[in-house]
Design a protein around this motif. Structure first.
Motif, short mmCIF file in Angstrom:
data_model
loop_
_atom_site.label_atom_id
_atom_site.label_comp_id
_atom_site.label_asym_id
_atom_site.label_seq_id
_atom_site.Cartn_x
_atom_site.Cartn_y
_atom_site.Cartn_z
N ALA A 153 0.85 -1.19 0.00
CA ALA A 153 0.00 0.00 0.00
C ALA A 153 0.89 1.25 0.00
O ALA A 153 1.95 1.26 0.60
N PRO A 154 0.46 2.31 -0.69
CA PRO A 154 1.25 3.55 -0.70
C PRO A 154 1.24 4.20 0.68
O PRO A 154 0.45 3.81 1.55
N PRO A 155 2.07 5.20 0.91
CA PRO A 155 2.08 5.87 2.21
C PRO A 155 0.71 6.48 2.51
O PRO A 155 -0.05 6.84 1.61
N TYR A 156 0.43 6.62 3.82
CA TYR A 156 -0.88 7.14 4.24
C TYR A 156 -1.14 8.54 3.71
O TYR A 156 -2.27 8.89 3.38
N SER A 157 -0.10 9.36 3.60
CA SER A 157 -0.33 10.73 3.12
C SER A 157 -0.87 10.70 1.68
O SER A 157 -1.79 11.46 1.35
N GLU A 158 -0.33 9.82 0.86
CA GLU A 158 -0.83 9.72 -0.52
C GLU A 158 -2.25 9.16 -0.55
O GLU A 158 -3.09 9.64 -1.33
N MET A 159 -2.52 8.16 0.29
CA MET A 159 -3.86 7.57 0.30
C MET A 159 -4.90 8.58 0.78
O MET A 159 -6.02 8.63 0.27
#
Length: 171
Positions: free
Chosen positions: A9-15
């Motif tokens: 999964a991508p980093p939380y900021s990107e999500m």
């Protein structure tokens, strides 16, 4: 460990930014809606997903990447002015002339006492003795009141004088 076929999964900021853009709400998206959007797009999330979203939203809000208004998160408007800090804005500083050397700043607090006790006492005598605080002491010795003729006074308030009572009642 992630298998070769699956992507992490991508980093939380990107999500989070992807969720805000995907939901595209005029007044912004709530934390619950952002969380549900991320869960629907990215199936395998850690067990502390809610805590990580909260932490990341706070960090992004503090950094200015997103704006928090009325319990909703949204991207900042690029045309809006920058958010001012509290208080009066600082005055614009004028440039200093060339060759100006700033004076050394004054040290903070009380100056330190002299290490040598004798030199400090001599300085005090040379300067003149300072006045003491409060009322000056009475130099005259206190005089004790003269005792009455042979009667010794006891402690406390003297008793009230009793009027003379007639011996005969109704005579």
């Amino acid at each position: 460990m992630a298998e070769e076929g699956t992507t992490a999964a991508p980093p939380y900021s990107e999500m989070i930014l992807e969720a805000i853009d995907g939901l595209n709400e005029k007044t912004g998206s709530s934390k619950a809606k952002i969380s549900k959007y991320i869960e629907s797009k990215h199936g395998d999330l850690p067990s502390d997903h809610a805590e990580q979203i909260s932490d990341q939203l706070t960090k992004m809000k503090d950094a200015g990447e997103i704006v928090f208004a009325k319990n909703n998160y949204m991207r900042p408007d690029p045309n809006s002015p920058a958010k001012r800090s509290r208080g009066r804005p600082p005055k614009p500083k004028e440039p200093l002339p060339e060759g100006y050397v700033a004076p050394a700043p004054k040290p903070r607090g009380r100056p330190p006492k002299a290490k040598d006790g004798l030199s400090a006492k001599l300085a005090k005598v040379a300067e003149g003795l300072p006045k003491r605080r409060g009322r000056p002491p009475n130099k005259q010795p206190k005089k004790a009141p003269a005792p009455a003729a042979g009667a010794k006074r006891g402690r406390g308030r003297p008793p009230k004088a009793k009027p003379a009572v007639a011996d005969a009642v109704g005579a």
